[in-house]
Design a protein around this motif. Sequence first.
Motif, PDB file in Angstrom:
ATOM      1  N   LYS A  18       0.866  -1.214   0.065  1.00  0.00           N
ATOM      2  CA  LYS A  18      -0.037  -0.058  -0.284  1.00  0.00           C
ATOM      3  C   LYS A  18       0.962   1.177   0.190  1.00  0.00           C
ATOM      4  O   LYS A  18       0.460   2.175  -0.657  1.00  0.00           O
ATOM      5  CB  LYS A  18      -0.947   0.062   1.307  1.00  0.00           C
ATOM      6  N   PRO A  48      -2.180  -8.428   6.014  1.00  0.00           N
ATOM      7  CA  PRO A  48      -3.418  -7.955   5.479  1.00  0.00           C
ATOM      8  C   PRO A  48      -3.823  -6.761   6.473  1.00  0.00           C
ATOM      9  O   PRO A  48      -3.629  -6.705   7.355  1.00  0.00           O
ATOM     10  CB  PRO A  48      -4.196  -9.503   5.768  1.00  0.00           C
ATOM     11  N   ALA A  49      -4.703  -6.238   5.695  1.00  0.00           N
ATOM     12  CA  ALA A  49      -5.431  -4.903   6.198  1.00  0.00           C
ATOM     13  C   ALA A  49      -6.010  -5.207   7.549  1.00  0.00           C
ATOM     14  O   ALA A  49      -6.786  -6.296   7.543  1.00  0.00           O
ATOM     15  CB  ALA A  49      -6.442  -4.483   5.408  1.00  0.00           C
ATOM     16  N   GLY A  50      -5.630  -4.509   8.475  1.00  0.00           N
ATOM     17  CA  GLY A  50      -6.251  -4.593   9.854  1.00  0.00           C
ATOM     18  C   GLY A  50      -6.061  -5.822  10.911  1.00  0.00           C
ATOM     19  O   GLY A  50      -6.504  -5.879  11.707  1.00  0.00           O
ATOM     20  N   SER A  51      -5.078  -6.592  10.485  1.00  0.00           N
ATOM     21  CA  SER A  51      -4.728  -7.925  10.951  1.00  0.00           C
ATOM     22  C   SER A  51      -3.789  -7.793  12.138  1.00  0.00           C
ATOM     23  O   SER A  51      -3.651  -8.791  13.183  1.00  0.00           O
ATOM     24  CB  SER A  51      -4.158  -9.126  10.021  1.00  0.00           C
ATOM     25  N   GLU A  53      -1.181  -4.910  14.402  1.00  0.00           N
ATOM     26  CA  GLU A  53      -0.513  -3.709  14.812  1.00  0.00           C
ATOM     27  C   GLU A  53       0.769  -3.759  15.757  1.00  0.00           C
ATOM     28  O   GLU A  53       0.197  -4.345  16.853  1.00  0.00           O
ATOM     29  CB  GLU A  53      -1.660  -2.608  15.343  1.00  0.00           C
ATOM     30  N   GLU A 104       3.851  -3.419   7.115  1.00  0.00           N
ATOM     31  CA  GLU A 104       3.407  -2.854   5.877  1.00  0.00           C
ATOM     32  C   GLU A 104       1.858  -3.787   5.223  1.00  0.00           C
ATOM     33  O   GLU A 104       2.012  -4.999   6.215  1.00  0.00           O
ATOM     34  CB  GLU A 104       4.164  -3.113   4.574  1.00  0.00           C
ATOM     35  N   ARG A 105       1.251  -3.194   4.662  1.00  0.00           N
ATOM     36  CA  ARG A 105       0.018  -3.947   4.055  1.00  0.00           C
ATOM     37  C   ARG A 105       0.266  -4.261   2.592  1.00  0.00           C
ATOM     38  O   ARG A 105       0.876  -3.440   1.848  1.00  0.00           O
ATOM     39  CB  ARG A 105      -1.080  -3.035   4.410  1.00  0.00           C
ATOM     40  N   TRP A 106      -0.288  -5.371   2.227  1.00  0.00           N
ATOM     41  CA  TRP A 106      -0.728  -5.817   0.800  1.00  0.00           C
ATOM     42  C   TRP A 106      -1.233  -4.743   0.133  1.00  0.00           C
ATOM     43  O   TRP A 106      -2.116  -4.050   0.433  1.00  0.00           O
ATOM     44  CB  TRP A 106      -1.254  -7.312   0.764  1.00  0.00           C
ATOM     45  N   ASP A 160      -5.651  -7.690  -1.587  1.00  0.00           N
ATOM     46  CA  ASP A 160      -6.627  -8.589  -0.538  1.00  0.00           C
ATOM     47  C   ASP A 160      -5.960  -9.686  -0.225  1.00  0.00           C
ATOM     48  O   ASP A 160      -6.629 -10.607   0.441  1.00  0.00           O
ATOM     49  CB  ASP A 160      -8.045  -8.716  -1.125  1.00  0.00           C
ATOM     50  N   THR A 194       0.473 -13.540   5.689  1.00  0.00           N
ATOM     51  CA  THR A 194       1.191 -12.780   6.463  1.00  0.00           C
ATOM     52  C   THR A 194       2.507 -13.241   6.443  1.00  0.00           C
ATOM     53  O   THR A 194       3.196 -14.343   6.425  1.00  0.00           O
ATOM     54  CB  THR A 194       0.911 -12.948   8.032  1.00  0.00           C
TER      55      THR A 194
END
Length: 484
Positions: A409, A427-430, A432, A444-446, A449, A453
Motif C-alpha cells: 500500500k 493483511p489490512a487490519g490484521s 498492529e 506494511e500492508r499488501w 487483498d 502474512t
Amino acid sequence: MNGNLGTPRSVIVVGAGPTGLLLAGDLAAAGVPVTLLEKRPRKISNLSRAFGVHARTLEQLDARGLADPLIATGDTITGLRLFRRLTLDLGTLPSRFPFLLITPQYEVERLLERRARELGVDFAHESEVVGLRQDDTGVDLAVRGSDGTVVTHRAAYVVGTDGHRSAVREAIGLPFPGVSVIRSLILADVRLAQQPEGVLTVNGAGDAFAMIASFGDGWYRVMGWNRRHEVSDDAPLDLDEVKEITRRALGTDYGMHDARWLSRFHSDERQAPKYRVGRVFLAGDAAHIHSPAGGQGMNTGLQDAANLGWKLAAAVQGWAPEGLLDTYEAERHPVGKAVLRSSGGLVRLARAHSPVLRAVRALVSAFVNMAEPAQRKALAQISGLGYKYAAPRGSHGLTGTRIPDVALKSGRLHEALRGGRFVLIAPAGSYEESGDRTNRLTVERWAGDRRTTVLVRPDGYVAWAAENADATAVETALTAALGH
C-alpha cells in the motif's frame, strides 16, 4: 583511524572491494561503529575483472536505493548466448530487473563507497593486517600502517573481505583448497576501429575463447584464452597475441589498437571449508573464488555481505536470537559451492575439445534451449534468483525463499527494506505493532487483498509466513526472529 577500532561493540571489515563496501555500509546504516581497512592506497581501479551485475544483486542494490544509479552507468542485455547454440532469455526473469547489467566493477565500487562514507564508515587505507587474536569477548587485530608502525585494535567482530590472498583467512588458519581451472587468461583494455554488434560479445572456437565488453566510453575490455599457449602469469603479453586469440574465437579483432593495459592471470576454483571461526568471518573472494564463466563471482560476494550484515548488527546490538550468526555459514556456504559447480561446469564445456565432450555440449545446449524447466533452472541459478535457504520442517512454503519486489500500500517492498529492518507484510487490519521493536521492524500492508502474512528479513528472504495468521501467531514469529 578513530576510536571505532577501540570499542568493544564495533566491527572491523578488512578489504574495500565490493563485498567489504556493501557490508560496511549496511553495518553503519544499522548504527554499528565500523572501520574498513584496505591495504591499498585510496583509489578505485579501472582494472577490475567483473563486468556483469545479475538480477538478484540489482534487487539487493535496489533495497539500498542504488540500483537505478548503477543501471545508468551501463547497458543491459536480455539474452545470453553460450557455445553458439545455447541461448538464455533473461527477459523472462521474475524480477524488476529482467536483464544482465553490463557495467565495470569500479562503477559498483564508486556507488558503494559513496554510500559507506555518507553513512559514517571509518576508512583506513594503506593498512595491512599482520596478526589476529581472539577471545570470548572480541578480536585483537594487529595492523601495520603506511609508516610501518604496527598498532593493535580491538573489535567485537572482524570480517575478511580481502580477496583470494586473504590475510584474515590465513590468520585464522583456514585452508583454501581447490584447483586452477584455466591456467592462462589474458586481459586487455583496448580501443576498437569497428564496434561489436552487442554490449557483450563472447564465443569459443577450437582452442580459443574471447569476450569483449564495452566500458561505454570508447574503451573495451577483452578477456580470452588460448589452450595451446598456456604460460605463467608473469610471461610477457603484447597486443598481437590479444588480437590473435580474438580473431580465432570471434572471427575478427575489430581493428584493436591503443592498448592501455595488458595482463595475464589464472582462474582458480577454491572455497574455504568454513566461513566462520569464532568472532571472525569470511565473505566474497576471501571465502570462495570461481571461474569467470557466468559472471557470478562479484555477485556472490555481494550476496554474502547482504546476508551477514544484518546478522552482525543484531549480534553487536544484543538482540540476535541464539544461533543467528551460525546461519551465515549454513546459508551461504552451500551457495558458494553451487556457484563453484555451475561456473566450473560452464567453463569446462566452453573448453571442450574432444569429440565426446563437444557432443555433450551440443546435447546440453539443445536440451536447455527446448526444455522450459531446464531454461528456468539455468536462469535462476545464474541470475541468483533461485537460491533458497533451509527452512524448519513444517514451515510455510515461502520460508527461506527470496521474495520479489511486491506491491505494498505504501509502495514497493524494496523501498520498505531501505530502512534495513525486518518488514512484516500483513493483511489490512490484521496486526498492529505496539512493542519496542520499531527500530527493527516495519509493518506494511499488501496492496491487494492477499491474506498471507509474511515476515521479510532485511536481506529480502522470508523468515516466516502463514495464511490467515492471528495476532498470537504473528507475535510468536516476531519474538523468534527479533526477540522481545
